[in-house]
Design a protein around this motif. Structure first.
Motif, mmCIF file in Angstrom:
data_model
loop_
_atom_site.group_PDB
_atom_site.id
_atom_site.type_symbol
_atom_site.label_atom_id
_atom_site.label_comp_id
_atom_site.label_asym_id
_atom_site.label_seq_id
_atom_site.Cartn_x
_atom_site.Cartn_y
_atom_site.Cartn_z
ATOM 1 N N ALA A 88 38.345 30.728 38.578
ATOM 2 C CA ALA A 88 38.530 31.067 37.161
ATOM 3 C C ALA A 88 39.988 31.216 36.783
ATOM 4 O O ALA A 88 40.297 31.437 35.605
ATOM 5 C CB ALA A 88 37.773 32.358 36.831
ATOM 6 N N GLY A 92 41.192 34.745 34.543
ATOM 7 C CA GLY A 92 39.835 35.183 34.851
ATOM 8 C C GLY A 92 39.839 36.383 35.777
ATOM 9 O O GLY A 92 39.071 37.338 35.588
ATOM 10 N N ALA A 95 40.740 39.412 33.843
ATOM 11 C CA ALA A 95 39.619 39.868 33.021
ATOM 12 C C ALA A 95 38.643 40.699 33.850
ATOM 13 O O ALA A 95 38.105 41.709 33.378
ATOM 14 C CB ALA A 95 38.903 38.678 32.391
ATOM 15 N N THR A 149 32.029 38.440 31.057
ATOM 16 C CA THR A 149 32.125 37.282 30.164
ATOM 17 C C THR A 149 33.582 37.093 29.759
ATOM 18 O O THR A 149 34.223 38.021 29.246
ATOM 19 C CB THR A 149 31.256 37.472 28.917
ATOM 20 O OG1 THR A 149 29.892 37.655 29.309
ATOM 21 C CG2 THR A 149 31.354 36.250 28.003
ATOM 22 N N LEU A 150 34.103 35.898 29.965
ATOM 23 C CA LEU A 150 35.491 35.581 29.638
ATOM 24 C C LEU A 150 35.618 35.198 28.165
ATOM 25 O O LEU A 150 34.623 34.933 27.484
ATOM 26 C CB LEU A 150 35.996 34.448 30.522
ATOM 27 C CG LEU A 150 35.879 34.656 32.036
ATOM 28 C CD1 LEU A 150 36.473 33.453 32.775
ATOM 29 C CD2 LEU A 150 36.566 35.942 32.457
ATOM 30 N N ASP A 151 36.845 35.141 27.694
ATOM 31 C CA ASP A 151 37.097 34.785 26.293
ATOM 32 C C ASP A 151 36.594 33.395 25.947
ATOM 33 O O ASP A 151 36.235 33.124 24.794
ATOM 34 C CB ASP A 151 38.599 34.878 25.982
ATOM 35 C CG ASP A 151 39.109 36.312 25.974
ATOM 36 O OD1 ASP A 151 38.278 37.229 25.818
ATOM 37 O OD2 ASP A 151 40.332 36.504 26.125
#
Length: 225
Positions: A88, A92, A95, A149-151
């Motif tokens: 990621a 990631g 995050a 959950t990523l942007d």
């Protein structure tokens, strides 16, 4: 009439003096708030919002001194974090760390000492008596397993290993000893999906800089607390 005007003038003068005196006090109050915010920023990790090492250590020792045997020391280590960074990217990974920081903060509560020790390692010292440890530690493990959950909409599966140590079990209130035992217990249950509470046997494992010998980073971890 003259006496009334003179009286009003005296009142007006006092009002002016009070108002004038309040100006520098108000300015100082604003300055104090700004200074407090800057000091708080130096105490906290900007990514996770958790305490930096020194601030965490000071608060953790106060909690141990105040609450003694009703305290639990918890160590947390993200699982497969390198793989998350590889797949990621570092945004990631950041995050995930930020999410872990928020979840640990929510779990620990405002009276705890919750810190980021470095990388993907965290520690919490809180008042948590024996009768509630198992349930609360299981709750923490479950919270840290919730996907992030990523942007960009992607969802990452995450998990963390958790080890804990308690003064009433180990017979010590020394933060270094408790962290070392909790760290050893954590690695006994690594990737198992369950929290492990340290036993006296965990205190006999060799350590380097306050961490279990042989674990990643023991050569550079520095002071245990």
């Amino acid at each position: 009439m003259d006496s009334v005007l003179h009286h009003r003038g005296r009142i007006g003068s006092r009002t002016l003096l009070v108002t004038t005196a309040a100006v520098p006090l108000t300015g100082w109050a604003v300055h104090a708030v700004a200074l407090h915010k800057r000091l708080a920023a130096t105490r906290k990790d900007p990514l996770t919002g958790l305490l930096r090492r020194d601030a965490y250590t000071a608060r953790a020792r106060r909690i141990l001194a105040r609450h003694g045997d009703s305290v639990t020391v918890v160590m947390v280590d993200a699982d497969h974090f390198k793989q998350i960074n590889d797949t990621a990217g570092h945004p990631g990974g950041d995050a995930v760390l930020a999410a872990f920081g928020a979840r640990i903060t929510a779990w620990a509560g405002p009276r705890a000492a919750a810190g980021r020790l470095g990388g993907d390692e965290f520690a919490v010292v809180l008042e948590l008596p024996a009768g509630r440890r198992e349930q609360r530690l299981a709750q923490l493990v479950q919270m840290l397993r919730t996907p992030v959950t990523l942007d960009d909409g992607r969802t990452l599966k995450v998990a963390a290993s958790v080890g804990a140590a308690a003064p009433d079990v180990l017979g010590t209130r020394d933060l270094n000893d408790l962290q070392r035992a909790a760290d050893t217990a954590l690695y006994d249950g690594k990737h198992s999906g369950r929290a492990v509470l340290a036993t006296p046997a965990h205190t006999t494992v060799p350590s380097i800089n306050g961490r279990r010998a042989g674990r990643p980073g023991t050569a550079v971890w520095g002071r245990a607390a």
